[in-house]
Scaffold this active site. Structure first.
Site, PDB file in Angstrom:
ATOM      1  N   ARG A  18       2.050   1.313  10.574  1.00 36.47           N
ATOM      2  CA  ARG A  18       1.597   1.435   9.196  1.00 36.47           C
ATOM      3  C   ARG A  18       2.787   1.239   8.264  1.00 36.47           C
ATOM      4  O   ARG A  18       3.773   1.970   8.348  1.00 36.47           O
ATOM      5  CB  ARG A  18       0.960   2.800   8.961  1.00 36.47           C
TER       6      ARG A  18
ATOM      7  N   SER B 268     -10.784  -5.878   9.133  1.00 37.91           N
ATOM      8  CA  SER B 268     -11.900  -5.149   8.564  1.00 37.91           C
ATOM      9  C   SER B 268     -12.752  -6.198   7.873  1.00 37.91           C
ATOM     10  O   SER B 268     -12.251  -6.961   7.060  1.00 37.91           O
ATOM     11  CB  SER B 268     -11.349  -4.137   7.575  1.00 37.91           C
TER      12      SER B 268
ATOM     13  N   ARG C 255       0.833  -1.210   0.000  1.00 36.29           N
ATOM     14  CA  ARG C 255       0.000   0.000   0.000  1.00 36.29           C
ATOM     15  C   ARG C 255       0.862   1.252   0.000  1.00 36.29           C
ATOM     16  O   ARG C 255       1.777   1.385   0.795  1.00 36.29           O
ATOM     17  CB  ARG C 255      -0.909  -0.007   1.230  1.00 36.29           C
TER      18      ARG C 255
ATOM     19  N   ARG D  63       0.321  -5.237  13.210  1.00 34.99           N
ATOM     20  CA  ARG D  63      -0.255  -4.674  14.426  1.00 34.99           C
ATOM     21  C   ARG D  63      -0.549  -5.750  15.465  1.00 34.99           C
ATOM     22  O   ARG D  63      -0.573  -5.469  16.665  1.00 34.99           O
ATOM     23  CB  ARG D  63      -1.523  -3.889  14.088  1.00 34.99           C
TER      24      ARG D  63
ATOM     25  N   GLU E 252      -6.255  -1.029  14.488  1.00 42.25           N
ATOM     26  CA  GLU E 252      -7.125  -1.815  13.617  1.00 42.25           C
ATOM     27  C   GLU E 252      -6.357  -3.006  13.052  1.00 42.25           C
ATOM     28  O   GLU E 252      -5.298  -2.841  12.449  1.00 42.25           O
ATOM     29  CB  GLU E 252      -7.629  -0.929  12.476  1.00 42.25           C
TER      30      GLU E 252
END
Length: 427
Positions: A279, A354, A264, A393, A351
């Site tokens: 991230r 999802s 990403r 994470r 997070e």
RNA sequence: GGAGGGGUGGGUGAGUGGCUGAAACCACAGGUUUGCUAAACCUGCGUACCUUUUAUAGGGUACCGAGGGUUCGAAUCCCUCCUCCUCCGCCA
């Protein structure tokens, strides 16, 4: 992509969806309706001329066979005139169809009625919290300090070799990743998923199929020379696996799991949010994907959520579940949960999963249908996916939450056989 | 990278310019017959879209890997691309 007929019949619902998702102007709906009318009008005209041209051509064939040269010649002349008209109509129709298609691609999915209205992350509903939260007799360190102390991840050399956000995992750190990957995959297979190894690059059609294109090209790395995109998630190749297919009802539900690195670009982020493993430009993730009958998709969403939560529970991580509000849920989803783990060293939620139901939104773009006994025509299926789980994470939270006063890190029971030890120590 | 040969409906596979949206077989669905199973026979069976004084209906258009071209007319001829196979080269 929404069904054109659905938009015709539910224009207000779609306008509200655009407003609630805050993704564009509700006048897009009117634009679609206009273009739709134009397109249908042009199509009808075109088809009428085609009918005439076909009839003419057929007559010519018959007359030629009968040796009626004069009549055939006259018809050929008439055919020529029709051909010119045909060309114009074909162009108009193509232009109308393209405009319609492009506008349709700008219209977001309609949120499910159970989705809370809202614009901001603070409007998301905390639907569930699961402990226990770790207690410390000392100030717990953030994971980047633990990683450095134990020499588990090398950010600096990753930056040198590739750039920020591309770390090296080293020694026990690399092995720990591998343990997590195997644990997650084994759990998924136990839950009935078929394991897939997927391509890490996809073509443009695939990127469009799952909704990365148009508009989100900035999120993806692109191999321009070959027209390929590095996958931002295994969702893209795995969901496109059945693109342009008609499945049998008896094959449903289809459930796949896949481990892949994810790439990403995530331009524009900085500061505390991107510290350490929070991230990255490249990270590992196990993705879970469902293909189901429409009537089963909301049950499947809960099943998927339970599978992801089960992983967190087995790892003993405190987490919470958010039901995402209309404004924070994304363009393609009709309902979405986020799972966040508590990170004791940073004292914040991260997070890690999802979980979304896309209903027919992706499947319509991809033309994934199924044949059922009750319906005469093939029906568009529903697709869902969820992370199970994203690694960095999880690593961050496990390190921070399980650190001991002597600096060692306890490995959760469930991971010990995978990792081969009950403590994470220096490489 | 070089040379050659293919891509047709759920599957196999006919089809070299009009009679082909596409034979035949298999699979599938419905029916008939037989004591059950099986078999035999009959019928149906691609997708998308447009349209019709709204239909488990009719009419039409498009689609034979994708896109373009030739022609009054293309699955069929030509071009480009994608993809699969065989051989050679290179290579983890």
């Amino acid at each position: 992509m929404l069904d054109l007929q659905f938009i015709r019949e539910n224009a207000d619902t779609v306008r509200n969806a655009i407003i609630n998702k805050a993704t564009g102007s509700p006048t897009l709906v009117d634009k679609v309706l206009e273009l739709d009318e134009l397109w249908r009008k042009t199509t009808t005209e075109l088809q009428e001329v085609q009918t005439a041209a076909n009839a003419e051509a057929k007559k010519i064939g018959e007359w030629m066979k009968l040796g009626l040269k004069d009549q055939a010649q006259a018809a050929i002349a008439e055919s020529g005139r029709l051909k010119v008209a045909l060309k114009d109509l074909e162009d108009s129709q193509r232009i109308a169809a393209e405009s319609l298609e492009n506008t349709l691609l700008e219209i977001p999915n309609v949120p499910h009625p159970s989705v809370p209205l809202g614009k901001l992350p603070s409007d998301n509903v905390v639907a569930f919290e699961h402990g226990p939260f770790p207690a410390f007799t000392f100030a717990p360190l953030p994971h980047w300090e633990l990683l450095e102390r134990h020499d588990l991840v090398d950010f600096d050399r990753g930056s040198k070799v590739s750039g920020a956000g591309f770390p090296f995992y080293k020694g026990a750190g690399a092995r720990f990743q591998r343990a997590l990957i195997n644990f997650f995959l084994d759990q998924a297979v136990e839950n009935g998923y078929v394991e897939m190894g997927a391509p890490l690059v996809v073509n443009e059609d695939s990127a469009r199929g799952t909704g990365q294109l148009p508009d989100k090209e900035d999120l993806m790395y692109e191999a321009v020379r070959d027209g390929l995109y590095l996958i931002p998630t295994a969702e893209v190749p795995v969901t496109n696996y059945h693109r342009d297919e008609i499945l049998l009802e008896s094959d449903l539900p289809i459930k796949y799991c896949a481990y892949t690195p994810c790439f990403r670009r995530e331009a524009g982020s900085y500061g505390k949010d991107v510290r350490g493993l929070n991230r990255l430009h490249q990270f590992d993730k196990i993705e879970l994907v469902h293909f189901v009958r429409p009537e089963d998709s909301y049950q499947a969403l809960e099943e998927l959520r339970a599978h992801a939560e089960g992983l967190l529970q087995k790892l003993g991580l405190p987490y919470r579940r958010l039901l995402m509000c209309t404004g924070d849920m994304g363009f393609t989803q009709s309902k979405k949960y986020d799972l966040e783990v508590w990170s004791a060293g940073q004292e914040r939620w991260l997070e890690v999963s999802s979980i979304s139901n896309f209903e027919t939104f992706q499947a319509r773009r991809m033309k994934i249908r199924y044949r059922s006994k009750t319906d005469a025509k093939p029906q568009i299926i529903h697709t869902l996916n969820g992370s199970g789980l994203a690694l960095p994470r999880i690593v961050a939270a496990l390190l921070e939450n399980n650190q001991k006063s002597d600096g060692s890190i306890a490995i959760p029971e469930a991971l010990r056989s995978y990792f081969g030890s009950d403590t994470l120590i220096s490489a």
